[in-house]
Design a protein around this motif. Structure first.
Motif, PDB file in Angstrom:
ATOM      1  N   GLY A 114       5.646 -11.682  -4.408  1.00 22.69           N
ATOM      2  CA  GLY A 114       5.446 -12.414  -5.649  1.00 22.69           C
ATOM      3  C   GLY A 114       6.715 -12.542  -6.472  1.00 22.69           C
ATOM      4  O   GLY A 114       6.890 -13.524  -7.209  1.00 22.69           O
ATOM      5  N   ARG A 115       7.611 -11.563  -6.334  1.00 23.86           N
ATOM      6  CA  ARG A 115       8.889 -11.609  -7.055  1.00 23.86           C
ATOM      7  C   ARG A 115       9.959 -12.383  -6.296  1.00 23.86           C
ATOM      8  O   ARG A 115      11.096 -12.474  -6.740  1.00 23.86           O
ATOM      9  N   ALA A 141      -4.757 -11.629  -3.330  1.00 18.71           N
ATOM     10  CA  ALA A 141      -3.463 -12.304  -3.205  1.00 18.71           C
ATOM     11  C   ALA A 141      -3.560 -13.602  -2.410  1.00 18.71           C
ATOM     12  O   ALA A 141      -2.554 -14.274  -2.181  1.00 18.71           O
ATOM     13  N   THR A 163      -1.691   0.798  -0.579  1.00 17.65           N
ATOM     14  CA  THR A 163      -0.660   0.839  -1.620  1.00 17.65           C
ATOM     15  C   THR A 163       0.661   0.246  -1.135  1.00 17.65           C
ATOM     16  O   THR A 163       1.358  -0.443  -1.892  1.00 17.65           O
ATOM     17  N   GLN A 178       0.309  -3.410  -1.152  1.00 15.98           N
ATOM     18  CA  GLN A 178       0.474  -3.945  -2.502  1.00 15.98           C
ATOM     19  C   GLN A 178       1.938  -4.042  -2.886  1.00 15.98           C
ATOM     20  O   GLN A 178       2.359  -5.009  -3.545  1.00 15.98           O
ATOM     21  N   ALA A 179       2.735  -3.060  -2.462  1.00 18.33           N
ATOM     22  CA  ALA A 179       4.171  -3.118  -2.729  1.00 18.33           C
ATOM     23  C   ALA A 179       4.794  -4.351  -2.075  1.00 18.33           C
ATOM     24  O   ALA A 179       5.664  -5.010  -2.662  1.00 18.33           O
ATOM     25  N   TRP A 206       7.620   2.478  -1.582  1.00 16.39           N
ATOM     26  CA  TRP A 206       7.397   1.166  -2.182  1.00 16.39           C
ATOM     27  C   TRP A 206       8.689   0.398  -2.391  1.00 16.39           C
ATOM     28  O   TRP A 206       8.660  -0.809  -2.638  1.00 16.39           O
ATOM     29  N   ARG A 243      -7.192  -6.167  -1.712  1.00 13.50           N
ATOM     30  CA  ARG A 243      -5.855  -6.527  -2.198  1.00 13.50           C
ATOM     31  C   ARG A 243      -5.396  -7.836  -1.549  1.00 13.50           C
ATOM     32  O   ARG A 243      -4.823  -8.706  -2.225  1.00 13.50           O
ATOM     33  N   ILE A 246       3.088  -7.159  -1.287  1.00  9.67           N
ATOM     34  CA  ILE A 246       2.548  -8.327  -1.992  1.00  9.67           C
ATOM     35  C   ILE A 246       3.311  -8.549  -3.298  1.00  9.67           C
ATOM     36  O   ILE A 246       3.685  -9.680  -3.645  1.00  9.67           O
ATOM     37  N   ASP A 247       3.576  -7.464  -4.028  1.00  9.32           N
ATOM     38  CA  ASP A 247       4.313  -7.574  -5.289  1.00  9.32           C
ATOM     39  C   ASP A 247       5.734  -8.065  -5.046  1.00  9.32           C
ATOM     40  O   ASP A 247       6.251  -8.909  -5.803  1.00  9.32           O
TER      41      ASP A 247
END
Length: 218
Positions: free
Chosen positions: A23-24, A51, A13, A16-17, A182, A47, A19-20
């Protein structure tokens, strides 16, 4: 651009934070170039695959000792030209060779306000069980540099949340992940990649401008 390796063991998790955030466009001057799992079946590897990030496995059972595993990981990370190592739910204790190979370049996120509920045996739900047993009114998360002392490295950032009367360890864990971990971990990674974290003994200063970090390092 700094190369980031994220070490994981489970669901990923916090990966993923990151990776997100990447992405931003929030991991300024950094990119995740490798995910290494101590568990072959870890969902974190899925995950990473989704990505487009290369995934690798370094299972503890494949090595005769923690020291041998650590040495292999160091070789792998050096071969990948990694600048920052992030421990995001990595459940294997590494030996001192890792810290010596990446001094003040390993970040860990811990689900409590260090020095409370930290050290050997304090991981996963155990941390939140201990916090509830003690009756604290606040808990949270800490991002810190990794030293040879378990959960003992210089603190980069912390954030607290209220502990509510009806909290279970699982509920508190989720609140701390969503509201603290996160957010803190991507912020700390980005600051590192911008050369804005300066370690002075046990204190970590956040520099206003990246060029300050370069001048102080010279």
């Amino acid at each position: 651009m700094k190369n980031i390796a994220v070490l994981v063991s489970g669901g990923g998790t916090n990966l993923q934070a990151l990776i997100d955030a990447q992405g931003r466009g929030e991991l300024i001057n950094g990119r995740i170039t490798a995910v290494i799992s101590s568990t072959p079946s870890a969902y974190a590897l899925e995950r990473a695959k989704a990505a487009g990030i290369p995934g690798y496995v370094a299972a503890r059972k494949d090595y005769p000792s923690s020291q041998a595993m650590t040495a292999a990981l160091v070789d792998k990370l050096k071969g990948l030209d990694i600048d920052l190592v992030v421990l995001a739910g990595f459940m294997v204790i590494l030996t001192g060779e890792m810290v010596r190979a990446f001094p003040n370049a390993i970040l860990n996120v811990h689900p409590a306000l260090i020095p409370s509920f930290a050290g050997p045996g304090c991981y996963g739900l155990h941390v939140h069980e201990k916090a509830l047993e003690y009756g604290v009114k606040l808990s949270g998360a800490t991002v810190h540099f990794v030293s040879e002392e378990c959960d003992g490295g210089p603190i980069v950032s912390q954030k607290a949340v209220e502990v509510l009367p009806d909290d279970t360890p699982e509920v508190l864990q989720r609140r701390i992940m969503e509201q603290c971990e996160w957010q803190l971990l991507p912020q700390a990674v980005s600051l590192f990649c911008q050369d804005r974290l300066k370690v002075e003994g046990r204190t970590v200063r956040v520099l206003e401008h990246p060029e300050c970090g370069r001048r102080n390092a010279e």
